[in-house]
Scaffold this motif. Sequence first.
Motif, mmCIF file in Angstrom:
data_model
loop_
_atom_site.group_PDB
_atom_site.id
_atom_site.type_symbol
_atom_site.label_atom_id
_atom_site.label_comp_id
_atom_site.label_asym_id
_atom_site.label_seq_id
_atom_site.Cartn_x
_atom_site.Cartn_y
_atom_site.Cartn_z
ATOM 1 N N PHE A 88 32.878 37.523 52.670
ATOM 2 C CA PHE A 88 33.072 36.340 51.839
ATOM 3 C C PHE A 88 31.917 35.371 52.083
ATOM 4 N N GLN A 89 31.298 34.874 51.023
ATOM 5 C CA GLN A 89 30.310 33.793 51.127
ATOM 6 C C GLN A 89 31.107 32.499 51.138
ATOM 7 N N LEU A 90 31.001 31.695 52.212
ATOM 8 C CA LEU A 90 31.845 30.506 52.343
ATOM 9 C C LEU A 90 31.361 29.302 51.553
ATOM 10 N N ASN A 91 30.064 29.144 51.360
ATOM 11 C CA ASN A 91 29.530 27.959 50.660
ATOM 12 C C ASN A 91 30.101 26.686 51.282
ATOM 13 N N ARG A 92 29.803 26.482 52.560
ATOM 14 C CA ARG A 92 30.344 25.357 53.339
ATOM 15 C C ARG A 92 29.565 24.074 53.147
ATOM 16 N N ASP A 93 30.311 22.982 53.147
ATOM 17 C CA ASP A 93 29.758 21.640 53.230
ATOM 18 C C ASP A 93 30.659 20.902 54.196
ATOM 19 N N GLY A 94 30.296 20.936 55.480
ATOM 20 C CA GLY A 94 31.178 20.379 56.506
ATOM 21 C C GLY A 94 32.422 21.254 56.611
ATOM 22 N N ASN A 95 33.577 20.637 56.438
ATOM 23 C CA ASN A 95 34.838 21.383 56.500
ATOM 24 C C ASN A 95 35.287 21.875 55.129
ATOM 25 N N MET A 96 34.558 21.534 54.098
ATOM 26 C CA MET A 96 34.903 21.976 52.743
ATOM 27 C C MET A 96 34.245 23.330 52.484
ATOM 28 N N VAL A 97 34.991 24.240 51.849
ATOM 29 C CA VAL A 97 34.460 25.556 51.521
ATOM 30 C C VAL A 97 34.794 25.921 50.075
ATOM 31 N N GLU A 98 33.959 26.774 49.510
ATOM 32 C CA GLU A 98 34.189 27.363 48.186
ATOM 33 C C GLU A 98 33.857 28.846 48.309
ATOM 34 N N PRO A 99 34.757 29.610 48.965
ATOM 35 C CA PRO A 99 34.457 31.019 49.236
ATOM 36 C C PRO A 99 34.385 31.885 47.982
ATOM 37 N N GLN A 100 33.526 32.882 48.071
ATOM 38 C CA GLN A 100 33.416 33.907 47.032
ATOM 39 C C GLN A 100 33.549 35.259 47.720
ATOM 40 N N HIS A 101 34.381 36.134 47.178
ATOM 41 C CA HIS A 101 34.556 37.472 47.742
ATOM 42 C C HIS A 101 33.329 38.297 47.383
ATOM 43 N N LEU A 102 32.610 38.760 48.396
ATOM 44 C CA LEU A 102 31.393 39.540 48.168
ATOM 45 C C LEU A 102 31.683 41.034 48.062
ATOM 46 N N GLY A 103 32.891 41.423 48.408
ATOM 47 C CA GLY A 103 33.247 42.835 48.304
ATOM 48 C C GLY A 103 33.939 43.340 49.551
ATOM 49 N N THR A 104 34.562 44.492 49.384
ATOM 50 C CA THR A 104 35.273 45.153 50.477
ATOM 51 C C THR A 104 34.771 46.582 50.570
ATOM 52 N N THR A 105 34.388 46.985 51.769
ATOM 53 C CA THR A 105 33.975 48.359 52.019
ATOM 54 C C THR A 105 35.212 49.140 52.414
ATOM 55 N N GLN A 106 35.589 50.093 51.584
ATOM 56 C CA GLN A 106 36.777 50.911 51.819
ATOM 57 C C GLN A 106 36.439 52.031 52.801
ATOM 58 N N CYS A 107 37.492 52.633 53.340
ATOM 59 C CA CYS A 107 37.246 53.700 54.309
ATOM 60 C C CYS A 107 38.167 54.901 54.120
ATOM 61 N N GLY A 108 38.670 55.109 52.915
ATOM 62 C CA GLY A 108 39.441 56.303 52.640
ATOM 63 C C GLY A 108 40.933 56.189 52.912
ATOM 64 N N ARG A 109 41.398 55.053 53.322
ATOM 65 C CA ARG A 109 42.832 54.855 53.501
ATOM 66 C C ARG A 109 43.268 53.685 52.631
ATOM 67 N N PRO A 110 44.535 53.624 52.255
ATOM 68 C CA PRO A 110 44.991 52.470 51.473
ATOM 69 C C PRO A 110 44.927 51.190 52.312
ATOM 70 N N GLN A 111 44.666 50.068 51.643
ATOM 71 C CA GLN A 111 44.654 48.791 52.343
ATOM 72 C C GLN A 111 46.084 48.395 52.704
ATOM 73 N N THR A 112 46.213 47.737 53.864
ATOM 74 C CA THR A 112 47.527 47.239 54.279
ATOM 75 C C THR A 112 47.850 45.972 53.498
ATOM 76 N N ASP A 113 49.113 45.560 53.536
ATOM 77 C CA ASP A 113 49.506 44.310 52.874
ATOM 78 C C ASP A 113 48.743 43.124 53.459
ATOM 79 N N GLY A 114 48.534 43.145 54.766
ATOM 80 C CA GLY A 114 47.788 42.059 55.414
ATOM 81 C C GLY A 114 46.353 41.978 54.940
ATOM 82 N N GLU A 115 45.713 43.116 54.773
ATOM 83 C CA GLU A 115 44.336 43.143 54.294
ATOM 84 C C GLU A 115 44.254 42.659 52.844
ATOM 85 N N LEU A 116 45.189 43.094 52.019
ATOM 86 C CA LEU A 116 45.216 42.640 50.626
ATOM 87 C C LEU A 116 45.451 41.129 50.547
ATOM 88 N N MET A 117 46.318 40.621 51.433
ATOM 89 C CA MET A 117 46.599 39.181 51.457
ATOM 90 C C MET A 117 45.341 38.389 51.849
#
Length: 152
Positions: A88-117
């Motif tokens: 994730f690119q956070l784009n921080r300004d002090g404590n303020m953030v505007e994150p952007q998801h840069l991607g997820t590298t998969q590894c051949g197994r389904p993602q867990t609920d925690g990872e999806l969250m």
Amino acid sequence: MKTLFALSIALPLMLAACADAEAPEDADVQDPAALDEAPEEKAALDLSGQWQVIAHNNIKIGSVYAAIASFGEDDVMTVNSDCLTMRFQLNRDGNMVEPQHLGTTQCGRPQTDGELMIEEVVPQANIIAESQGELMMSGPGGTLRLVRPGSV
């Protein structure tokens, strides 16, 4: 008549001048030199090292894999969970953030609920703060709590 008119104008002006001269200094008025001083800077948020994502809205994340986050100097948050990596690119300004998801590298197994969250909540965060040794990322998607691994 002119004298009366002149007195009616001059008298309030004289009273105002005398009142200002005798007025005590207002405690709420700051010294002009103090206004030029820079405000105290807060200590910078220390994101170095690793942080384990442990909870979402104070509910423990149920996952068989620990989600370990690290923060690079390039303002990128990387979350590793077993063989899966989220960035994730956070784009921080002090404590303020505007994150952007840069991607997820998969590894051949389904993602867990925690990872999806995590993938869903981090991009919605708008504040990142540290409190009592915990790191919190909050926004419309809720609050993620992170701690140093080993302190869980």
